[in-house]
Scaffold this active site. Sequence first.
Site, mmCIF file in Angstrom:
data_model
loop_
_atom_site.group_PDB
_atom_site.id
_atom_site.type_symbol
_atom_site.label_atom_id
_atom_site.label_comp_id
_atom_site.label_asym_id
_atom_site.label_seq_id
_atom_site.Cartn_x
_atom_site.Cartn_y
_atom_site.Cartn_z
ATOM 1 N N CYS A 43 -0.690 8.673 -5.489
ATOM 2 C CA CYS A 43 -2.145 8.569 -5.390
ATOM 3 C C CYS A 43 -2.613 9.234 -4.098
ATOM 4 O O CYS A 43 -1.887 9.271 -3.108
ATOM 5 C CB CYS A 43 -2.572 7.100 -5.405
ATOM 6 S SG CYS A 43 -4.376 6.882 -5.377
ATOM 7 N N ASP A 45 -4.682 8.089 -2.154
ATOM 8 C CA ASP A 45 -5.015 7.016 -1.208
ATOM 9 C C ASP A 45 -4.345 7.241 0.157
ATOM 10 O O ASP A 45 -3.122 7.437 0.235
ATOM 11 C CB ASP A 45 -4.576 5.668 -1.805
ATOM 12 C CG ASP A 45 -5.175 4.486 -1.070
ATOM 13 O OD1 ASP A 45 -4.965 4.369 0.158
ATOM 14 O OD2 ASP A 45 -5.853 3.678 -1.719
ATOM 15 N N ARG A 47 -3.537 5.316 2.376
ATOM 16 C CA ARG A 47 -2.593 4.280 2.834
ATOM 17 C C ARG A 47 -1.193 4.450 2.250
ATOM 18 O O ARG A 47 -0.313 3.641 2.517
ATOM 19 C CB ARG A 47 -3.131 2.896 2.445
ATOM 20 C CG ARG A 47 -4.457 2.553 3.098
ATOM 21 C CD ARG A 47 -5.090 1.359 2.426
ATOM 22 N NE ARG A 47 -5.394 1.625 1.010
ATOM 23 C CZ ARG A 47 -5.868 0.705 0.158
ATOM 24 N NH1 ARG A 47 -6.080 -0.522 0.573
ATOM 25 N NH2 ARG A 47 -6.127 1.037 -1.090
ATOM 26 N N HIS A 99 0.171 2.394 -6.704
ATOM 27 C CA HIS A 99 0.120 1.310 -5.707
ATOM 28 C C HIS A 99 -0.861 0.234 -6.151
ATOM 29 O O HIS A 99 -1.878 0.520 -6.778
ATOM 30 C CB HIS A 99 -0.279 1.867 -4.339
ATOM 31 C CG HIS A 99 -1.670 2.429 -4.293
ATOM 32 N ND1 HIS A 99 -2.714 1.761 -3.703
ATOM 33 C CD2 HIS A 99 -2.201 3.571 -4.803
ATOM 34 C CE1 HIS A 99 -3.818 2.495 -3.834
ATOM 35 N NE2 HIS A 99 -3.542 3.594 -4.496
ATOM 36 N N CYS A 102 -5.146 -0.054 -6.208
ATOM 37 C CA CYS A 102 -5.605 1.336 -6.377
ATOM 38 C C CYS A 102 -7.073 1.352 -6.813
ATOM 39 O O CYS A 102 -7.424 0.787 -7.859
ATOM 40 C CB CYS A 102 -4.732 2.042 -7.421
ATOM 41 S SG CYS A 102 -5.146 3.780 -7.621
HETATM 42 CO CO CO Z 1 -4.853 4.734 -5.604
#
Ligand code: CO
Length: 227
Positions: A43, A45, A47, A99, A102
Site C-alpha cells: 500500500c 500508506d 506508515r 495492512h 488501510c
Molecule cells: Co493502505
Amino acid sequence: MKQSYLRLLENNKAWATLKKYNDPDFFEQLAKGQTPEYLWIGCSDSRVPANEITGTKPGELFVHRNIANMVVHSDMNMLSVLSYAVEVLKVKHIIVCGHYGCGGVVAAMGNKQYGLIDNWLRHIKDVYRFHFPELDAIKDEDQRTRRFVELNIIEQVHDLGKTSIVQNAWKNNQPLHIHGWVYDVKDGIIKDLDVNFTSTKDLHEVYRLDSIQQEQPKKPSKVLAEI
Ligand code: CO
C-alpha cells in the site's frame, strides 16, 4: 524559516556518507545493477515502508505500491512492474502485503463519495461482494474491517495468478511463489496469511490459460513463388 523539505536532503547526505563510511564499495556495487529476489506489492500508506519493516537493503526488493495494494488486471503500471520483475529480473517471490487500518479498505466498506478515487475503490468493493456472507456475519466493525483487509490481500494473490505473465513463468518451470501478508501498524508485525500460490493448480480452472499456439508458417502460394 527553514523549509521542512530541506531536512530530507540533509538526511540523504548524512545517510550516503554513513553508508560509504561503513562500506566504501556500497554504491559502486549497487551501481552495477540489481538482482532482487522479491517483488513487493504494498500500500502507498506512509506508515508501511517496505524496506524498513522487512530489514532489507537497497537492491533486495523490487517495489510497487498503490492505494490498498491492488492488482488490477488493466493497470498498465502494475502490469509493467510485474512483467519486468518476472520476465527480466526473474524474482522468485511476489509478496502482496496489505495492512490493518488501510484507509482504502475502510473507505471501500462505506458509501461516501470521495471523487476520482471511487473508481479505484470499486475494485475493493468487489472483494466485499465476493465475501459478504462471511463479512456481514462479523458484528464487531473493527474485526470486520480487519478480515476485509485480509480477504482483499488474498484476492490480490489470486489476481496475480490470473495474469498471463505469472502463468507463463509457471509453464516455463520458473520458480515463482506468491505470498499474502498483512502488516499491523499497531505493533509493527507482519503476519503470513498462508495463501501460497506456486502453480496454475492453485487457481480456479476457469482462469487457467493454455500456451499461445504458434501458427505454422504457410507455404508460399504458387503465384507468389513464381514472382
Ligand atoms: Co493502505
